[in-house]
Design an enzyme around this catalytic site. Structure first.
Site, PDB file in Angstrom:
ATOM      1  N   LEU A  38       0.862  -1.183   0.000  1.00  0.00           N
ATOM      2  CA  LEU A  38       0.000   0.000   0.000  1.00  0.00           C
ATOM      3  C   LEU A  38       0.892   1.224   0.000  1.00  0.00           C
ATOM      4  CD1 LEU A  38      -2.992   0.898   2.296  1.00  0.00           C
ATOM      5  CD2 LEU A  38      -0.872   2.181   2.546  1.00  0.00           C
ATOM      6  N   ASP A  40       0.046   5.634  -1.469  1.00  0.00           N
ATOM      7  CA  ASP A  40      -0.695   6.884  -1.294  1.00  0.00           C
ATOM      8  C   ASP A  40      -2.197   6.713  -1.052  1.00  0.00           C
ATOM      9  OD1 ASP A  40       1.786   7.662  -2.138  1.00  0.00           O
ATOM     10  OD2 ASP A  40       1.102   8.901  -3.792  1.00  0.00           O
ATOM     11  N   GLN A  56      -3.442   3.379  -3.314  1.00  0.00           N
ATOM     12  CA  GLN A  56      -2.586   2.715  -4.287  1.00  0.00           C
ATOM     13  C   GLN A  56      -2.199   1.363  -3.723  1.00  0.00           C
ATOM     14  OE1 GLN A  56       0.641   4.392  -6.558  1.00  0.00           O
ATOM     15  NE2 GLN A  56      -0.132   6.446  -6.200  1.00  0.00           N
ATOM     16  N   TYR A  99      -2.226   5.660 -10.799  1.00  0.00           N
ATOM     17  CA  TYR A  99      -1.497   6.446  -9.817  1.00  0.00           C
ATOM     18  C   TYR A  99      -2.439   7.377  -9.043  1.00  0.00           C
ATOM     19  CZ  TYR A  99       3.274   4.931 -10.868  1.00  0.00           C
ATOM     20  OH  TYR A  99       4.441   4.207 -10.975  1.00  0.00           O
ATOM     21  N   SER A 100      -1.861   8.291  -8.279  1.00  0.00           N
ATOM     22  CA  SER A 100      -2.624   9.023  -7.265  1.00  0.00           C
ATOM     23  C   SER A 100      -3.616  10.010  -7.854  1.00  0.00           C
ATOM     24  CB  SER A 100      -1.670   9.770  -6.338  1.00  0.00           C
ATOM     25  OG  SER A 100      -0.932   8.860  -5.571  1.00  0.00           O
TER      26      SER A 100
END
Length: 472
Positions: A38, A40, A56, A99-100
């Site tokens: 794990l 963000d 994530q 992604y974030s």
């Protein structure tokens, strides 16, 4: 559902069947991955009364790998239900990782914006900074928080300013005066970190508006930017990579902190000196959201990228990393402070009150509160090895044993200079400690791995309260 999506889903379910939820260092209060890695926090929001936390997630590799998004929900930010993986790297514009990103809640719908990562095949002429990769801005929506629309690509690198590298990511979206704004972190071709602002009328069509930067270069990359209003104080939060100089030698490899904003980043603005959100070992990529009752809540990754100094003993259990406990961000005069969300109060059971000193054994999950500290005299030891101490104008978090097989798993020393110490709040889970000083004006966070829960504190003339944290 495409064949690739279906295969990724089945592989994730298969990996999660081997999750060790009963691992010795599994947390009770903190969000963790079922299995694997794990990092963000993403898409944090309260939607139709329910809290949502995406993260994530690399379920196939405890040390990271291709990222997708996992999903938790909660009614109180304490007890969380795992809802499964929801966004997979299954399109040409996000094939190397989901992604974030962030959530915008409006008109009964959740809008999730994120960066679709693409890393092209290995070639000697790719430096993967200016060439060899893509960072695409993607949108999905939901009407119930559990089922999501098809992905829509909104922007790609050719839509960003030409002086930027391929490193543009982590969209955070908000609405102001009837218009929508998105801020993303960026690295310029001159290797300076900045934040880039885009504007939209409809949440889908975005155009470059402006950028935010310091007068002098400050790091080479700003990740996870966030623009926050705390009781009238405007804050630009950024996680900065590449800070150099003596000031940063004894801190983490990357920093997460904020600038106080004079004016408005959408117009004329000035930035204060950079201040860290957290001075401990394990803290990165914080993201805020506003609750339906108006509180600003901050959650971060209790970890650190690209860190060779220390490790996590949960790797042997098949999982790694967790989130910080949700924190309310509030104002105390001109200071920005943090404290555990107030929902925790209903789970606290006082076991002891003492003056001067206290020793407790056998409680791995607890909160201790030390108030009325006299003459700055304070010392505590958690799990026999984690030392918290104020001395000579400096608060230290340090480990007695820095061996990678010890309680510290290789962690050493972190500190902050502060003029005085008035109170200390310590929130400890099975394998983490979060320490709030002076009502949360300074905070220290760390993972640690004691074989047995223990607490000792001494502060002459102070009152020490010890609370057991109960579960539903």
């Amino acid at each position: 559902m495409s064949a690739l999506t279906n295969d990724l889903k089945q592989l994730t379910v298969l990996a999660e069947k081997h999750a060790r939820w009963d691992g010795f260092f599994r947390q009770q209060l903190h969000l963790m991955p079922p299995v694997g890695w794990l990092n963000d926090p993403n898409g944090l929001c309260q939607f139709k009364g329910i809290y949502h936390s995406f993260f994530q997630y690399a379920p196939f590799n405890v040390n990271g790998g291709v990222k997708l998004w996992g999903h938790y929900t909660s009614a109180d930010m304490i007890d969380w239900k795992y809802e499964g993986a929801v966004l997979y790297p299954d399109q040409p514009f996000d094939c190397s990782g989901v992604y974030s990103g962030s959530a915008l809640v409006e008109e009964g719908r959740m809008y999730l914006y994120y960066t679709g990562n693409v890393k092209l095949e290995d070639r000697e002429d790719y430096d993967y900074i200016c060439t060899g990769r893509e960072a695409n801005t993607i949108l999905v929506t939901s009407e119930d928080g559990l089922h999501f629309s098809r992905k829509r690509e909104l922007m790609r690198n050719s839509d960003y300013p030409s002086d930027l590298t391929m490193h543009v990511r982590d969209p955070k979206v908000w609405k102001e005066d009837g218009k929508y704004y998105m801020i993303q972190g960026a690295r310029t071709k001159k290797n300076t970190g900045q934040a880039i602002v885009f504007q939209s009328e409809d949440r889908r069509n975005w155009a470059y508006r402006s950028r935010v930067c310091t007068d002098k270069p400050f790091g080479y990359m700003w990740e996870c930017p966030d623009y926050i209003n705390v009781e009238g104080m405007k804050i630009l939060s950024v996680s900065v990579q590449g800070l150099t100089g003596a000031e940063w030698v004894d801190h983490n490899v990357y920093q997460s902190g904020y600038f106080l904003v004079k004016g408005n980043i959408l117009g004329e603005y000035g930035l204060s000196e950079y201040r860290l959100w957290d001075y401990g070992f394990d803290y990165y990529a914080p993201q805020s959201f506003q609750t339906e009752d108006g509180r600003v809540v901050l959650i971060a990754w209790m970890g650190m990228p690209d860190c060779e100094e220390y490790t996590n003993r949960t790797i042997e259990e098949g999982w790694q990393h967790c989130f910080t406990f949700p924190r309310e961000v509030y104002r105390k005069g001109d200071a920005i402070c943090q404290r555990p969300v107030r929902e925790l109060e209903s789970r606290k059971q006082k076991l002891m009150t003492a003056s001067d000193s206290m020793n407790m054994e056998g409680h791995p999950v607890y909160e201790a509160y030390i108030s009325g500290v006299k003459k700055n005299q304070f010392r505590a030891v958690l799990g026999k090895e984690l030392i918290l101490e104020y001395r000579s104008g400096r608060f230290e978090m340090r480990f007695a044993d820095q061996n990678r097989e010890s309680v510290s798993a290789g962690r050493s020393l972190r500190y902050a200079d502060m003029e005085k110490l008035e109170n200390v709040r310590i929130l400890t889970d099975v394998s983490s400690a979060e320490v709030f000083l002076n009502d949360g004006e300074f905070v220290f966070t760390t993972r640690y791995y004691p074989e047995k829960g223990s607490f000792f504190a001494e502060a002459k003339g102070a009152e020490i309260e010890f609370f057991k944290i109960t579960q539903n």
